[in-house]
Design an enzyme around this catalytic site. Structure first.
Site, PDB file in Angstrom:
ATOM      1  N   GLU B  77       0.821  -1.208   0.000  1.00 27.25           N
ATOM      2  CA  GLU B  77       0.000   0.000   0.000  1.00 27.25           C
ATOM      3  C   GLU B  77       0.859   1.264   0.000  1.00 27.25           C
ATOM      4  O   GLU B  77       0.492   2.269  -0.606  1.00 27.25           O
ATOM      5  CB  GLU B  77      -0.947   0.018   1.205  1.00 27.25           C
ATOM      6  N   PHE B 139     -11.988  -7.478  13.132  1.00 22.20           N
ATOM      7  CA  PHE B 139     -10.848  -7.886  12.320  1.00 22.20           C
ATOM      8  C   PHE B 139     -10.488  -6.792  11.317  1.00 22.20           C
ATOM      9  O   PHE B 139     -11.344  -6.315  10.587  1.00 22.20           O
ATOM     10  CB  PHE B 139     -11.171  -9.194  11.579  1.00 22.20           C
ATOM     11  N   GLN B 140      -9.225  -6.426  11.286  1.00 24.54           N
ATOM     12  CA  GLN B 140      -8.692  -5.398  10.398  1.00 24.54           C
ATOM     13  C   GLN B 140      -9.400  -4.058  10.553  1.00 24.54           C
ATOM     14  O   GLN B 140      -9.569  -3.321   9.583  1.00 24.54           O
ATOM     15  CB  GLN B 140      -8.705  -5.873   8.942  1.00 24.54           C
ATOM     16  N   LYS B 189     -17.969  -0.761   5.105  1.00 24.19           N
ATOM     17  CA  LYS B 189     -18.542  -1.803   4.261  1.00 24.19           C
ATOM     18  C   LYS B 189     -20.050  -1.613   4.150  1.00 24.19           C
ATOM     19  O   LYS B 189     -20.653  -1.879   3.108  1.00 24.19           O
ATOM     20  CB  LYS B 189     -18.212  -3.179   4.857  1.00 24.19           C
ATOM     21  N   MET B 511      23.957   8.868   3.479  1.00 20.77           N
ATOM     22  CA  MET B 511      23.778  10.157   4.124  1.00 20.77           C
ATOM     23  C   MET B 511      24.001  10.039   5.630  1.00 20.77           C
ATOM     24  O   MET B 511      24.618  10.898   6.255  1.00 20.77           O
ATOM     25  CB  MET B 511      22.389  10.722   3.826  1.00 20.77           C
TER      26      MET B 511
END
Lengths: 184, 646
Positions: B77, B139-140, B189, B511
């Protein structure tokens, strides 16, 4: 430019009035902005206004002028914020509500009641060992009252946080462009 | 009034009873998910990046072969977010991502914060669990709107299907107007599967959103007055000018007033580097001439720039003698870091159009000051302190700066350059000859390592969409930065985004190592990543050539200048698949010039031991607090900053 922390013990007290859309999450966004910039909020109150679609947030904070300007600009960037003013303390009416539970028995109850009368505040609950006093007023009055009651023993104390409006016939919401925020 | 149920407390709908069902009579009946796809089509969105998942499945179910936008499937993502950013910067349109709830959405936080810092227009659509499950640790489930509050321009939680078209239209509008930025639309949803009636166009309800684009007349006249009174002006141009597509206006202003142009990192290329007025980037790793010009100017015109600390160094010592004109569309930027003498709020292009007209009018009456001494001084800096590096290295590896210059020499002028974050990014910004605006894509404000590859893919998708793929995309990346998102090689190959990748492989986090060298007693704690050692007994993980091969891309290794030239030539000829070149470069090459973090820009070190602005002979105007330098002056000063940083 940046002065952090934004609130120091000697900073001037400011009263911000913020008109916002009346919807969930608005307060979290506003409070987040204050928190991130190390603002020590003195009091905060949020409530509906004369218009059901608009809520009003009143914030008082001891804060330096430069960070205050920055936070007003940042608040203005929030889409739910409609209008912000830094209320001038001389041109605004400011009140807060306090409930004070004082330890008062029969020996000193009359002394407490005398103070209650002097300040034109009210007793809302009596118990053999306590008095609960409801007081409204500006900050100075409340502080003076608390200073006197302190000697008797304050058991419990709760303050509402200040609310304020400007003097005169005008409403802050008049400056909100467009009419009723509807359709959602 | 009905008291709010817990569900309403979380919804984007005000706590008022529904007035009527009148909204349900118009339009075409469909589900929220169908409406979402249709809205994107009606908004003219042509390319979307993302990854599917459980809580966004109803939406993905509605993406078909005949859907009017192209869907680019990424592998992470974060990659989807950076790809959308690269796409947005390259095309000037809004980048759109669709990801799932919970971890999908949290993976998007980095690109959202990145887009917020660099003002990139982005709409992130994330799935959310059903409204009945919100707040139950389902969930999630993650409070996506809550997590992203501090790093978005605006965010929505949508609980009702009927709101989807309006909210998306608002999000798209907010993302691209005013100061552009990321907008999150978290769609439950429940809203995705719910029925609604679709109509288009939608009426936007944004009473609190009124960006100012037009400047006020009187501030313009004050700015003109300052130009008339100034003999050492500098135009300090930032990413806001790029977002506003104001390259032509900036050039006109520079030509009208004879002012030099210095740019920030994101604004590289806004006026072609071949223009003699362009001094390059200023600040921590800017050119000596640009940094010096800003320090010694008497009028600093900040154009869509925000006085970032990487530009200003120690703020109190930045451009100490200058009066400041600050042009920005975001009022909150004005006076945030430095109080300007003339604040101008508005869209950069519109402001400059008006300002240029005003300047012409003023010059017709008053003429303009002679800037000859100023240009003599600037040109002496340019001659004495050009961008310089060693072409040969102690261990015989390639010089990374030489590689960047060679890439620039061989590239088509229309190339879109993308970089990751680190030393290579600074060398790319210093040494590439940028000839076109919107041809430089890099993570500025947030400095996101791993930004490069996905952003390059997004830019290539944009190039294919807008320019028929005629603008090749070169990614210059570091071995460390590249490995943060190297999985997107799969997306680049499968989705046919033939990006060209130059990895400046010094086998260290360069760096950080440079800072360890300068400020931390050469204690190279955890900066060796051993992916490109030249000796045989040291592991070589990963082998970038094999990695490219594994993803279907062409992998080439270059250890000598001849190999490098041939590899670049070959890469420029391959256009059907991604090409990766593993340049083995010197690990102790450093980025110069440099201003140590938190120090005044007057301490800028051109090369170790050379601090031109601290010597009185280099300029006629020197800040009062300058200290004479002893031999170890630069080291000692640098050491002082070690405790203040990191």
């Amino acid at each position: 430019m940046a002065i952090y922390p934004a609130s120091t013990p000697h900073s001037e007290r400011h009263t911000l009035s913020v008109l916002v859309e009346n919807r969930p999450g608005v307060l979290a966004r506003i409070a987040g902005l204050f928190a991130r910039r190390a603002f020590n909020i003195n009091s905060l109150s949020v409530s509906p206004t004369e218009r059901p679609d608009i809520s009003r947030v009143t914030v008082t904070a001891d804060v330096e002028q430069v960070p205050l300007e920055q936070i007003i600009k940042q608040l203005n960037k929030l889409l739910h914020v409609l209008k912000i003013v830094d209320l001038d303390n001389t041109d605004a009416v400011q009140r807060e509500l306090v409930l004070i539970k004082v330890a008062a028995n029969e020996t000193n109850r009359s002394d407490v009641l005398e103070i209650v009368r002097l300040f034109r505040v009210r007793v809302v609950d009596v118990h053999p060992e306590s008095l609960t006093i409801e007081a409204t007023g500006d900050e100075g009055k409340i502080d003076a009252l608390l200073g006197l009651l302190d000697d008797f023993g304050v058991i419990e104390l709760v303050r509402s946080g200040a609310v304020a409006v400007t003097r005169g016939p005008h409403a802050l919401s008049e400056k909100v462009v467009g009419s009723e925020i509807t359709g959602r | 009034m009905v008291s709010p149920t817990p569900l309403q407390a979380f919804s984007a709908v005000p706590k008022a009873p529904k007035t009527s069902k009148q909204t349900l009579v118009d339009g075409e009946k469909m589900t929220g998910a169908q409406a979402l796809i249709r809205t994107l089509e009606d908004l003219g969105v042509q390319d979307v990046f993302g990854i599917p998942g459980g809580a966004i499945l109803p939406v993905y179910h509605q993406i078909h072969d005949d859907t009017k936008f192209r869907f680019v499937l990424m592998r992470h993502e974060q990659g989807a977010g950076h790809a959308a950013e690269g796409y947005a910067v390259a095309t000037g349109r809004v980048g759109v991502c669709i990801v799932t709830s919970g971890p999908g959405a949290t993976n998007m936080v980095t690109p959202i914060a990145d887009a917020n810092m660099d003002s990139v227009p982005l709409v992130v659509i994330s799935g959310q669990v059903g409204v009945d499950s919100i707040g139950t640790d389902a969930f999630q489930e993650a409070d996506t709107v809550g997590i992203t509050y501090p790093v978005v321009k605006h965010s929505y939680l949508v609980t009702d299907a009927q709101d989807i078209p309006r909210v998306l239209a608002e999000a798209h509008y907010i993302a691209r107007t005013g100061r552009p930025g990321p907008v999150v639309v978290d769609i439950t949803k429940t809203a995705q599967v719910g029925d609604m009636y679709y109509s288009w166009p939608q009426k936007l309800l944004l009473p609190g959103y009124n960006p100012t684009t037009k400047p006020h007349g009187h501030v313009l006249r004050e700015a003109v007055k300052l130009f008339e009174q100034s003999y050492r002006p500098v135009l300090y141009v930032g990413g806001g000018a790029v977002r506003s597509n104001a390259g032509a206006q900036v050039k006109e202003l520079a030509d009208l007033t004879d002012s030099p142009i210095v740019t920030t990192l994101p604004a590289r290329g806004i006026v072609p580097d071949s223009d003699p007025k362009v001094l390059g980037m200023l600040g921590m790793h800017g050119t000596l001439a640009a940094t010096a010009a800003a320090q010694k100017c008497d009028l600093l015109v900040a154009i869509g720039a925000r006085f970032d600390d990487r530009v200003t160094g120690k703020m109190e010592a930045f451009a100490p003698a200058a009066r400041v004109v600050h042009i920005d569309i975001d009022p909150a930027e004005i006076g945030k870091r430095r109080q300007p003498d003339v604040p101008i709020v508005g869209d950069v292009a519109e402001v400059l159009n008006a300002l240029n007209a005003e300047i012409k009018r003023g010059q017709a009456i008053h003429g303009k000051p002679s800037l000859k001494p100023w240009w003599n001084l600037i040109n002496s800096w340019r001659e004495k302190y050009p961008m310089k590096y060693d072409e040969t290295t102690p261990d015989g590896t390639l010089s990374p700066q030489w590689v960047v210059e060679e890439l620039s020499r061989q590239a088509s002028p229309s190339t879109i350059w993308v970089s990751g974050v680190g030393q290579h990014q600074m060398w790319a910004s210093q040494l590439i000859d940028f000839e076109n605006p919107h041809s430089w894509i890099s993570s500025g404000g947030l400095g996101t390592m791993g930004f490069g590859l996905p952003a390059a893919i997004g830019a290539r998708v944009g190039s294919a969409r807008d320019f028929g793929g005629k603008k090749p995309v070169w990614l210059i990346d570091g071995d460390g930065s590249f490995q943060m998102t190297s999985e997107e090689l799969a997306a680049a190959f499968v989705d046919n985004a033939p990006v060209k990748i130059a990895i400046l492989n010094n086998s260290v986090y360069g760096m950080v190592r440079q800072w360890q060298t300068l400020f931390y007693d050469k204690h190279y704690s955890q900066t060796s990543i051993q992916d490109g050692e030249n000796t045989e007994d040291i592991i070589n993980v990963p082998d970038f050539v094999k990695l490219a091969d594994a993803y279907g891309c062409v992998g080439i290794r270059a250890t000598t200048q001849d190999e490098a030239k041939a590899a670049i030539k070959r890469a420029n000829e391959i256009n059907d698949r991604p090409v990766l070149i593993d340049f083995r470069v010197y690990k102790d090459a450093m980025v110069w010039p440099m201003v140590a973090a938190g120090q005044s820009n007057d301490t800028v070190t051109y090369m170790p031991g050379v601090q031109p602005l601290l010597h009185h002979d280099s300029t006629d105007h020197i800040a009062d607090d300058d200290q004479p330098q002893d031999d170890n002056g630069s080291e000692a000063k640098a050491d002082n900053t070690a405790t203040a940083e990191n």
